[in-house]
Design a protein around this motif. Structure first.
Motif, mmCIF file in Angstrom:
data_model
loop_
_atom_site.group_PDB
_atom_site.id
_atom_site.type_symbol
_atom_site.label_atom_id
_atom_site.label_comp_id
_atom_site.label_asym_id
_atom_site.label_seq_id
_atom_site.Cartn_x
_atom_site.Cartn_y
_atom_site.Cartn_z
ATOM 1 N N HIS A 21 0.837 -1.207 0.000
ATOM 2 C CA HIS A 21 0.000 0.000 0.000
ATOM 3 C C HIS A 21 0.870 1.255 0.000
ATOM 4 C CE1 HIS A 21 -3.312 2.700 1.143
ATOM 5 N NE2 HIS A 21 -2.458 3.231 1.989
ATOM 6 N N TYR A 22 1.829 1.314 0.925
ATOM 7 C CA TYR A 22 2.652 2.518 1.042
ATOM 8 C C TYR A 22 3.645 2.656 -0.105
ATOM 9 C CZ TYR A 22 0.693 3.628 5.564
ATOM 10 O OH TYR A 22 -0.175 3.970 6.577
ATOM 11 N N GLU A 23 4.030 1.550 -0.694
ATOM 12 C CA GLU A 23 4.898 1.604 -1.867
ATOM 13 C C GLU A 23 4.179 2.297 -3.021
ATOM 14 O OE1 GLU A 23 7.335 -1.392 -4.904
ATOM 15 O OE2 GLU A 23 6.127 -2.209 -3.271
ATOM 16 N N LYS A 24 2.927 1.943 -3.237
ATOM 17 C CA LYS A 24 2.158 2.554 -4.313
ATOM 18 C C LYS A 24 1.837 4.021 -4.002
ATOM 19 C CE LYS A 24 0.227 -1.788 -6.004
ATOM 20 N NZ LYS A 24 -0.971 -2.604 -6.248
ATOM 21 N N GLU A 25 1.551 4.323 -2.715
ATOM 22 C CA GLU A 25 1.321 5.709 -2.313
ATOM 23 C C GLU A 25 2.560 6.563 -2.570
ATOM 24 O OE1 GLU A 25 -1.316 7.632 -0.632
ATOM 25 O OE2 GLU A 25 -2.313 6.133 -1.855
ATOM 26 N N TYR A 26 3.726 5.997 -2.270
ATOM 27 C CA TYR A 26 4.992 6.710 -2.466
ATOM 28 C C TYR A 26 5.222 7.002 -3.947
ATOM 29 C CZ TYR A 26 10.041 7.556 -2.388
ATOM 30 O OH TYR A 26 11.295 8.100 -2.563
ATOM 31 N N LYS A 27 4.895 6.054 -4.801
ATOM 32 C CA LYS A 27 5.066 6.250 -6.245
ATOM 33 C C LYS A 27 4.156 7.362 -6.756
ATOM 34 C CE LYS A 27 6.566 1.531 -7.397
ATOM 35 N NZ LYS A 27 6.199 0.274 -8.100
ATOM 36 N N ILE A 28 2.921 7.399 -6.261
ATOM 37 C CA ILE A 28 1.981 8.439 -6.687
ATOM 38 C C ILE A 28 2.495 9.824 -6.272
ATOM 39 C CG2 ILE A 28 -0.331 9.404 -6.306
ATOM 40 C CD1 ILE A 28 -1.361 6.537 -6.101
ATOM 41 N N GLU A 29 2.949 9.947 -5.022
ATOM 42 C CA GLU A 29 3.448 11.225 -4.534
ATOM 43 C C GLU A 29 4.661 11.682 -5.342
ATOM 44 O OE1 GLU A 29 4.166 10.955 -0.373
ATOM 45 O OE2 GLU A 29 2.060 10.590 0.131
ATOM 46 N N ASN A 30 5.555 10.757 -5.672
ATOM 47 C CA ASN A 30 6.742 11.108 -6.452
ATOM 48 C C ASN A 30 6.376 11.577 -7.859
ATOM 49 O OD1 ASN A 30 8.701 10.782 -4.558
ATOM 50 N ND2 ASN A 30 9.373 8.769 -5.222
ATOM 51 N N LYS A 31 5.377 10.938 -8.440
ATOM 52 C CA LYS A 31 4.946 11.345 -9.781
ATOM 53 C C LYS A 31 4.400 12.772 -9.764
ATOM 54 C CE LYS A 31 3.811 6.651 -11.304
ATOM 55 N NZ LYS A 31 2.709 5.684 -11.534
ATOM 56 N N ILE A 32 3.622 13.092 -8.746
ATOM 57 C CA ILE A 32 3.040 14.436 -8.644
ATOM 58 C C ILE A 32 4.139 15.468 -8.411
ATOM 59 C CG2 ILE A 32 1.494 15.901 -7.301
ATOM 60 C CD1 ILE A 32 -0.163 13.361 -6.733
ATOM 61 N N LYS A 33 5.089 15.158 -7.533
ATOM 62 C CA LYS A 33 6.194 16.084 -7.270
ATOM 63 C C LYS A 33 7.046 16.299 -8.509
ATOM 64 C CE LYS A 33 6.555 15.000 -2.334
ATOM 65 N NZ LYS A 33 7.373 14.338 -1.282
ATOM 66 N N SER A 34 7.300 15.235 -9.247
ATOM 67 C CA SER A 34 8.099 15.345 -10.470
ATOM 68 C C SER A 34 7.387 16.202 -11.511
ATOM 69 C CB SER A 34 8.379 13.961 -11.056
ATOM 70 O OG SER A 34 9.115 13.159 -10.153
ATOM 71 N N ALA A 35 6.059 16.056 -11.578
ATOM 72 C CA ALA A 35 5.293 16.833 -12.556
ATOM 73 C C ALA A 35 5.334 18.324 -12.245
ATOM 74 C CB ALA A 35 3.846 16.348 -12.584
ATOM 75 N N MET A 36 5.417 18.684 -10.967
ATOM 76 C CA MET A 36 5.400 20.089 -10.579
ATOM 77 C C MET A 36 6.785 20.721 -10.563
ATOM 78 S SD MET A 36 2.290 20.628 -10.376
ATOM 79 C CE MET A 36 2.478 22.332 -9.896
ATOM 80 N N THR A 37 7.846 19.936 -10.726
ATOM 81 C CA THR A 37 9.204 20.473 -10.654
ATOM 82 C C THR A 37 9.475 21.467 -11.777
ATOM 83 O OG1 THR A 37 10.020 18.450 -9.617
ATOM 84 C CG2 THR A 37 11.652 19.870 -10.658
ATOM 85 N N TYR A 38 9.136 21.102 -13.005
ATOM 86 C CA TYR A 38 9.422 21.968 -14.149
ATOM 87 C C TYR A 38 8.679 23.305 -14.055
ATOM 88 C CZ TYR A 38 9.864 23.608 -18.950
ATOM 89 O OH TYR A 38 10.117 24.371 -20.056
ATOM 90 N N PRO A 39 7.350 23.335 -13.819
ATOM 91 C CA PRO A 39 6.666 24.635 -13.700
ATOM 92 C C PRO A 39 7.233 25.509 -12.582
ATOM 93 C CG PRO A 39 5.067 22.871 -13.954
ATOM 94 C CD PRO A 39 6.393 22.213 -13.745
#
Length: 270
Positions: A21-39
């Motif tokens: 559960h927490y592994e998948k939660e961690y992946k989701i959070e990382n994807k969102i953070k990565s998406a916001m890095t460039y803007p």
């Protein structure tokens, strides 16, 4: 969940569920953070370039225009006034920004204000779909994990209502707990609240009818994990050119204000 595992004697199974559960939660959070890095980086660069133009380049042109005796256009005068204000009161601006950030962060922690802010987020065209899909994924996966571990539905809903990442969605989920306690189906109650995509309601209904709600919810969460990837790609694809256009307009506006008086100088020379 650990308590449920201790009571049922399946704590090893529970721990395995938690780790996944927490592994998948961690992946989701990382994807969102990565998406916001460039803007975020592009915004910082834009602000830095604007400040550099206003405080370092603009004064040089101003001195040249003043010495030539050219009448400055209104657009140029506005930029000059902004430049002078930044140079004279930069420390005051930093202080005001710091105070505003503190006030907003403090007020934003109160449940009523946070709920209104999160409701407003669900109305923003570019990000609302991503927020809803993240909430649907977290709701489905956490509820599946809790129910599969032997937690009662009422207790599971109480836990799930706090992990969707949106206070407005949390409040909507919390409202249905008493109706679930009275025996009303979860799928119908969620559909009345209209907080998730229709697929979530239909999948829960299938799980209720078949008696395999944990498996159905887990499959639903996997589906929305893929949807989150697609939504993030779309968001970044739209944000990148949008940010570049905004940056070009702001910098172009400043450059034009610098160049305009040159035409007056040319006329004077002629």
């Amino acid at each position: 969940m650990v308590e449920a595992g201790e009571l049922s004697g399946n704590i090893d199974v529970i721990m395995d569920r938690l780790s996944k559960h927490y592994e998948k939660e961690y992946k989701i959070e990382n994807k969102i953070k990565s998406a916001m890095t460039y803007p975020i980086i592009l915004s910082i660069v834009c602000i830095a370039v604007v400040i550099f133009l206003l405080t370092s380049i603009m004064p040089t042109f101003v001195d040249m225009y003043v010495n030539s005796g050219v009448e400055l256009p209104k657009l140029t005068m506005i930029i000059i006034n902004i430049s002078n204000f930044l140079k004279q009161f930069w420390h005051l601006i930093i202080l005001i920004i710091a105070v505003l950030i503190f006030i907003i962060s403090y007020i934003g922690k109160t449940p009523q204000i946070k709920s209104k802010i999160d409701y407003f987020k669900l109305k923003i065209p570019l990000v609302k779909n991503l927020i809803i899909k993240v909430a649907a994924s977290r709701f489905s996966r956490t509820l599946s994990t809790l129910l599969g571990s032997g937690t009662r539905l009422i207790d599971a809903l109480e836990t799930v209502s706090g992990i969707t990442g949106n206070m407005y969605v949390c409040e909507k989920i919390a409202k249905i707990k008493e109706d679930v306690r009275r025996g009303l189906p979860l799928s119908a109650l969620l559909q009345q609240q209209r907080i998730f995509p229709p697929m979530v309601y239909y999948m829960i209904k299938i799980g209720e009818d078949s008696g395999s709600i944990e498996e159905v919810l887990d499959k639903t969460a996997d589906f929305y994990d893929e949807e989150i990837d697609t939504a993030i790609q779309r968001l970044t694809t739209l944000l990148e050119p949008l940010m570049i256009v905004v940056m070009a307009i702001i910098i172009g506006f400043i450059v034009i204000s610098m160049v305009l008086p040159m035409f007056e100088m040319v006329k004077t020379v002629q």
